[in-house]
Design a protein around this motif. Sequence first.
Motif, mmCIF file in Angstrom:
data_model
loop_
_atom_site.group_PDB
_atom_site.id
_atom_site.type_symbol
_atom_site.label_atom_id
_atom_site.label_comp_id
_atom_site.label_asym_id
_atom_site.label_seq_id
_atom_site.Cartn_x
_atom_site.Cartn_y
_atom_site.Cartn_z
ATOM 1 N N MET A 1 5.954 35.800 32.417
ATOM 2 C CA MET A 1 4.823 36.628 32.800
ATOM 3 C C MET A 1 4.292 36.116 34.138
ATOM 4 O O MET A 1 4.159 34.916 34.343
ATOM 5 C CB MET A 1 3.744 36.563 31.723
ATOM 6 N N SER A 2 3.983 37.028 35.025
ATOM 7 C CA SER A 2 3.511 36.640 36.355
ATOM 8 C C SER A 2 2.079 36.106 36.306
ATOM 9 O O SER A 2 1.319 36.381 35.380
ATOM 10 C CB SER A 2 3.572 37.839 37.300
ATOM 11 N N THR A 3 1.736 35.353 37.327
ATOM 12 C CA THR A 3 0.381 34.810 37.443
ATOM 13 C C THR A 3 -0.643 35.939 37.491
ATOM 14 O O THR A 3 -1.700 35.847 36.859
ATOM 15 C CB THR A 3 0.266 33.941 38.703
ATOM 16 N N LYS A 4 -0.328 37.013 38.212
ATOM 17 C CA LYS A 4 -1.268 38.143 38.307
ATOM 18 C C LYS A 4 -1.462 38.821 36.958
ATOM 19 O O LYS A 4 -2.563 39.259 36.637
ATOM 20 C CB LYS A 4 -0.793 39.141 39.364
ATOM 21 N N ALA A 5 -0.404 38.906 36.160
ATOM 22 C CA ALA A 5 -0.529 39.513 34.831
ATOM 23 C C ALA A 5 -1.420 38.657 33.938
ATOM 24 O O ALA A 5 -2.257 39.183 33.192
ATOM 25 C CB ALA A 5 0.850 39.695 34.205
ATOM 26 N N VAL A 6 -1.267 37.348 34.012
ATOM 27 C CA VAL A 6 -2.117 36.439 33.233
ATOM 28 C C VAL A 6 -3.566 36.567 33.689
ATOM 29 O O VAL A 6 -4.487 36.627 32.871
ATOM 30 C CB VAL A 6 -1.621 34.978 33.357
ATOM 31 N N GLN A 7 -3.772 36.652 34.992
ATOM 32 C CA GLN A 7 -5.131 36.836 35.517
ATOM 33 C C GLN A 7 -5.730 38.141 35.018
ATOM 34 O O GLN A 7 -6.914 38.198 34.676
ATOM 35 C CB GLN A 7 -5.119 36.815 37.053
ATOM 36 N N ALA A 8 -4.925 39.198 34.959
ATOM 37 C CA ALA A 8 -5.417 40.493 34.470
ATOM 38 C C ALA A 8 -5.836 40.376 33.005
ATOM 39 O O ALA A 8 -6.884 40.901 32.612
ATOM 40 C CB ALA A 8 -4.339 41.565 34.638
ATOM 41 N N GLU A 9 -5.057 39.680 32.200
ATOM 42 C CA GLU A 9 -5.423 39.495 30.796
ATOM 43 C C GLU A 9 -6.741 38.737 30.667
ATOM 44 O O GLU A 9 -7.590 39.098 29.855
ATOM 45 C CB GLU A 9 -4.311 38.749 30.047
ATOM 46 N N HIS A 10 -6.903 37.703 31.462
ATOM 47 C CA HIS A 10 -8.146 36.925 31.401
ATOM 48 C C HIS A 10 -9.339 37.743 31.897
ATOM 49 O O HIS A 10 -10.447 37.603 31.372
ATOM 50 C CB HIS A 10 -8.001 35.615 32.169
ATOM 51 N N LEU A 11 -9.102 38.586 32.880
ATOM 52 C CA LEU A 11 -10.166 39.467 33.371
ATOM 53 C C LEU A 11 -10.610 40.443 32.283
ATOM 54 O O LEU A 11 -11.808 40.652 32.066
ATOM 55 C CB LEU A 11 -9.681 40.229 34.602
ATOM 56 N N VAL A 12 -9.655 41.019 31.556
ATOM 57 C CA VAL A 12 -9.976 41.935 30.458
ATOM 58 C C VAL A 12 -10.708 41.175 29.351
ATOM 59 O O VAL A 12 -11.700 41.666 28.808
ATOM 60 C CB VAL A 12 -8.708 42.631 29.923
ATOM 61 N N ALA A 13 -10.231 39.978 29.025
ATOM 62 C CA ALA A 13 -10.900 39.176 27.992
ATOM 63 C C ALA A 13 -12.346 38.885 28.389
ATOM 64 O O ALA A 13 -13.260 38.988 27.550
ATOM 65 C CB ALA A 13 -10.137 37.874 27.760
ATOM 66 N N ALA A 14 -12.583 38.558 29.650
ATOM 67 C CA ALA A 14 -13.948 38.296 30.120
ATOM 68 C C ALA A 14 -14.798 39.562 30.052
ATOM 69 O O ALA A 14 -15.965 39.522 29.653
ATOM 70 C CB ALA A 14 -13.915 37.749 31.550
ATOM 71 N N ASP A 15 -14.212 40.702 30.425
ATOM 72 C CA ASP A 15 -14.941 41.972 30.378
ATOM 73 C C ASP A 15 -15.344 42.305 28.946
ATOM 74 O O ASP A 15 -16.499 42.660 28.684
ATOM 75 C CB ASP A 15 -14.071 43.086 30.968
ATOM 76 N N LEU A 16 -14.411 42.174 28.016
ATOM 77 C CA LEU A 16 -14.710 42.475 26.617
ATOM 78 C C LEU A 16 -15.691 41.473 26.025
ATOM 79 O O LEU A 16 -16.568 41.839 25.249
ATOM 80 C CB LEU A 16 -13.416 42.513 25.804
ATOM 81 N N SER A 17 -15.558 40.211 26.387
ATOM 82 C CA SER A 17 -16.509 39.185 25.920
ATOM 83 C C SER A 17 -17.919 39.524 26.373
ATOM 84 O O SER A 17 -18.878 39.369 25.616
ATOM 85 C CB SER A 17 -16.116 37.806 26.444
ATOM 86 N N GLY A 18 -18.034 39.995 27.601
ATOM 87 C CA GLY A 18 -19.334 40.397 28.131
ATOM 88 C C GLY A 18 -19.932 41.586 27.400
ATOM 89 O O GLY A 18 -21.132 41.825 27.456
ATOM 90 N N LYS A 19 -19.077 42.336 26.702
ATOM 91 C CA LYS A 19 -19.535 43.491 25.914
ATOM 92 C C LYS A 19 -19.723 43.126 24.446
ATOM 93 O O LYS A 19 -19.876 43.997 23.607
ATOM 94 C CB LYS A 19 -18.540 44.637 26.073
#
Length: 112
Positions: free
Chosen positions: A1-19
């Motif tokens: 998995m690419s670094t950008k894909a991992v970053q995207a997953e973490h970004l989504v996790a942060a967004d959902l955590s914030g909700k």
Amino acid sequence: MSTKAVQAEHLVAADLSGKGYAISFPTSDMHPFDMIATKNSETLKIQVKLLYESSFQRFSTGNDLTKYKKGDFDLLAVVFPSDYEVRYLKFDEMNGRRRLSFKQDQFTQPLI
């Protein structure tokens, strides 16, 4: 998995955590989803796709969606590379398409 894909997953996790969602990640790559989001009694399987710019102001998932079937995930989280904005699409809204293409302003209401 690419670094950008991992970053995207973490970004989504942060967004959902914030909700208010609690986030869990599977322990292997053998699942058709990238994470599980839980809030109260609601549990959602999330598949994350970092879009790429396919043409002027249009973004695409590529042909990456061919392997998924109903029940594999509940929400597709798409991450726009221009500003890392996250948008969500229900599996049923994909209408069985193999590839999705979006304009960033196409999403007017947040799904969650």
